[in-house]
Scaffold this active site. Structure first.
Site, short mmCIF file in Angstrom:
data_model
loop_
_atom_site.label_atom_id
_atom_site.label_comp_id
_atom_site.label_asym_id
_atom_site.label_seq_id
_atom_site.Cartn_x
_atom_site.Cartn_y
_atom_site.Cartn_z
CG ASP B 326 -1.54 1.24 1.51
OD1 ASP B 326 -2.34 1.57 0.26
OD2 ASP B 326 -1.67 1.80 2.54
CG ASP B 517 -1.47 2.66 6.61
OD1 ASP B 517 -1.86 2.09 5.59
OD2 ASP B 517 -1.39 3.68 7.04
CG ASP B 521 -4.64 -0.89 3.43
OD1 ASP B 521 -5.01 -0.89 2.16
OD2 ASP B 521 -3.76 -0.27 3.73
#
Lengths: 71, 623
Positions: B326, B517, B521
């Site tokens: 990410d 995080d 997600d």
């Protein structure tokens, strides 16, 4: 209801055997015995008498591992 | 050593003394009695367990093997008329020495590993009515004052009111440098106070404190095991009966064959070989070393700031070939900052003007501009501030109408924009003339670039960047870090779809690791083979859904974790291979009558000792 217990078990294989034995006890939904942590995570069935179930678990575990202890 | 181990040690010593006495030139009867005494002293519990096993219909465990082998040796000695029970005693003695060593080594490593993983503070010293009382951390209310002495664990999150000290936060962040703290600094529970006595005003209850979140996490560990661990138990279940069958055949077939050929059957010799075979077959080295390795590896990982929720995830991470990352908060700092101002010669003017205009705005970009301006000269308050949503702000500064915003804002006022690089651009204009622009970007973490190249060294073949940010910004970010594949403008559901597509493409036997995080997600974290969340201090949902957590948000830990996991798997394989090899060799020697029974036990204990020592290497971490 899931509870955790400190246990004493001497060898990894005994822990695995004790786990298999405890899983068959009535009133136990799931059980995991961790040899390295010396811990048992026990999930009781809904409405089970926890004391009685725990006693049965101890008995079942002692059968495969005489030194098994719940602290 | 605990009580049980001490008892075992004394029994071993007593039996060893008797054994040595038995080796002296004595009448046969006295020697036989001495050996039998030694045998029972050291081995009564093994016999007892073997008997219990038989009674409960569970044959063929370690105790049973040892009991049969040693009793068999005694029977043969009686049959041959030598009454020399030295072999039986030696077998039992060595076996018990091995067991003692194993339980001691495992206990020791358990203690040290638990110390790393167990953050639970046992008590809090709270100041009530002028006196100090020790209570359980759960009983301390927010707003109370606690004292933390050097060497104690900080039990609750709070702020220092008195004193100064250094803290060991390694358990929380993996950071090994002590952190200096003084009055006014906030403290995270779970860190260890190293030097001075401090008074802390509690700001969070125990269940809301940092340490509780981490505790919940490590508690899950107990219920998740590695596939290899399960494999070993299954292995023992198949292996032991097989070996017993082989031993039986070894005892019976050759003598019968000899009889058929009218040769002397040599029953005693073959039975002895079969018993030796049984002793060697004991799989203890394997059974103990595999879970021990995983456990040690989890301890090692914990020390470097990665918490695994279970041994199985170490196994999976070792096979990672695709890493999906990410962007925001994982590789980037998660906040915009001004990275460039053009033209450079008007830098000061542009920045101070932009800061003046944006002073009253709550927009995240405005905050970044103000942060870049920092604590320069005080700004004159802007007048007539007008915010154009999604475009920018117009305000009057020192009598002149100024604009700060994007292209759309410029067009609204009929100003032609200049060509600016990709990314987030804030144009600054005064009195309808363009002064220049500020370029803002979500800057990569300082370690991000090194983290990506380290991944390749750790054996990751594809690195993919996924982000909810605009496609252009994502692509630029990926390029700056040297990531080949990047996709932006993704909603959480798109991320899941993308990861599923990647999962379908991954090579057989490899795994996909996702690092993220945020709350958004969480679905991907649970969908990936291994989901790693950033920050024990980050989003709870992500930490909950993840299989492992990088405590200090440093993306470099991913590659470190993979290398650590690989090393752990290497050790597991070494141990399995080594034990099986030695076992196989000994079985062959035993069957051929080239290895005595006590030698067989010695080999068995030796292999186990080596395997255990090797397993403990997994506690070390890569640099």
């Amino acid at each position: 209801m899931t509870k955790r217990y400190q246990i004493e078990v001497d060898c990894a294989n005994c822990a695995a055997l004790a786990e298999a034995a405890a899983a068959k006890v009535e009133g136990v939904v799931a059980v995991s015995i961790h040899f390295m942590m010396q811990e048992m995570t026990l999930t009781f069935a809904e409405g089970a008498n926890e004391k009685a179930v725990l006693k049965a678990v101890l008995k079942a575990c002692r059968r495969v591992e005489p030194d098994f202890q719940i602290l | 050593m605990n009580r049980k181990q001490k008892k075992r040690l004394w029994r071993i010593i007593a039996a060893a003394v008797l054994f040595v006495l038995g080796l002296l030139p004595l009448p046969t009867l006295a020697r036989a009695v001495g050996f039998l005494l030694a045998y029972l002293t050291v081995g009564y519990d093994v016999l007892w367990r073997a008997a219990l096993g038989v009674k409960n219909g569970r044959l063929l465990d370690e105790s049973f093997l040892m009991a049969v082998a040693s009793l068999g040796a005694i029977a043969i000695a009686v049959y041959e008329g030598s009454y020399d029970f030295a072999e039986a005693v030696a077998v039992m003695l060595l076996y018990q020495v091995g067991e003692l060593f194993q339980s001691y080594a495992v206990g020791k490593s358990r203690q040290s590993i638990k110390a790393i993983l167990a953050l639970r503070p046992d008590f809090a010293t709270v100041e009530r009515d002028g006196t100090l009382v020790r209570v359980a951390p759960e009983e301390v209310a927010v707003g109370e004052a606690i004292w933390v002495a050097p060497g104690e664990r900080v039990p609750l999150d709070g702020r220092i009111e008195e004193g100064e000290s250094t803290l060991d936060t390694a358990a929380l962040t993996g950071e090994s440098l002590p952190l200096a703290v003084s009055v006014g600094d906030s403290l995270l529970s779970g860190s260890v106070n190293l030097s001075g006595r401090i008074k802390v005003r509690v700001e969070k209850s125990f269940s809301a404190s940092t340490v509780s979140g981490i505790l919940r996490l490590s508690e899950e560990m107990a219920s998740k095991k590695a596939k290899t661990e399960a494999f070993i138990t299954r292995f023992a279940r198949v292996y032991t009966p097989l070996v017993c069958l082989a031993a039986l055949l070894l005892a019976v077939l050759p003598p019968l064959a000899s009889l058929a050929l009218s040769l002397s059957p040599l029953w005693a010799e073959w039975i002895k070989r079969a018993l030796t075979f049984l002793v060697i077959s004991c799989p203890c080295a394997l059974v103990v070393s595999v879970p021990l390795t995983f456990f040690a590896a989890m301890g090692g990982a914990g020390r470097m700031g990665i918490l695994f929720k279970g041994a199985g995830h170490i196994e999976a991470l070792a096979k990672a070939k695709i890493a999906v990352l990410d962007k925001t908060g994982t590789l980037s700092q998660g906040a915009f900052s001004v990275v460039d101002i053009q033209p450079a010669e008007r830098r000061e003017e542009i920045l101070s003007l932009a800061a003046t205009v944006e002073a009253g705005s709550n927009h995240p970009l405005a905050k970044s501009v103000l942060a870049a301006y920092g604590e320069g000269a005080a700004l004159a308050p802007p007048l007539d501030v007008t915010e154009y949503s999604g475009e920018g702000v117009a305000a009057t500064v020192a009598g002149k109408r100024c604009l700060v915003g994007n292209e759309k804002l410029l067009r609204r006022f009929g100003i032609a924009p200049v060509a600016a690089p990709r990314g987030t651009v804030l144009f600054v204009a005064k009195e309808n003339t363009l002064l220049g622009y500020l370029l803002l970007a979500d800057a990569p973490k300082p370690t991000a670039s090194a983290a990506i190249s380290a991944l390749r060294l750790a054996g990751v073949e594809r690195t993919v960047l996924l982000s909810g940010d605009s496609a252009a910004a994502t692509a630029a970010f990926a390029e700056s870090l040297g990531i080949e594949e990047a996709e932006g403008s993704l909603l959480p559901a798109d991320k899941v779809a993308k990861v599923e597509a990647l999962l379908a493409e991954k090579p057989q036997g490899s795994t996909l690791v996702f690092v993220g995080d945020g709350i958004n997600d969480a679905p991907v974290l649970s969908r990936a083979d291994i989901g790693i969340a950033m920050g024990g201090i980050g989003s709870d949902a992500a930490v909950e859904a993840a299989d492992a957590v990088i405590m200090d948000d440093n993306p470099e830990k991913l590659a470190k974790g993979i290398r650590h996991a690989k090393r752990c798997m290497g050790i597991v394989k070494q141990n399995i291979g080594f034990s099986l090899f030695i076992k196989g060799g000994c079985l062959l020697l035993g069957a051929l009558g080239l290895a005595e029974m006590w030698l067989a036990v010695f080999a068995d204990v030796g292999v186990m000792v080596l395997a255990v020592c090797n397993a403990l290497r997994a506690m070390q971490t890569p640099k």
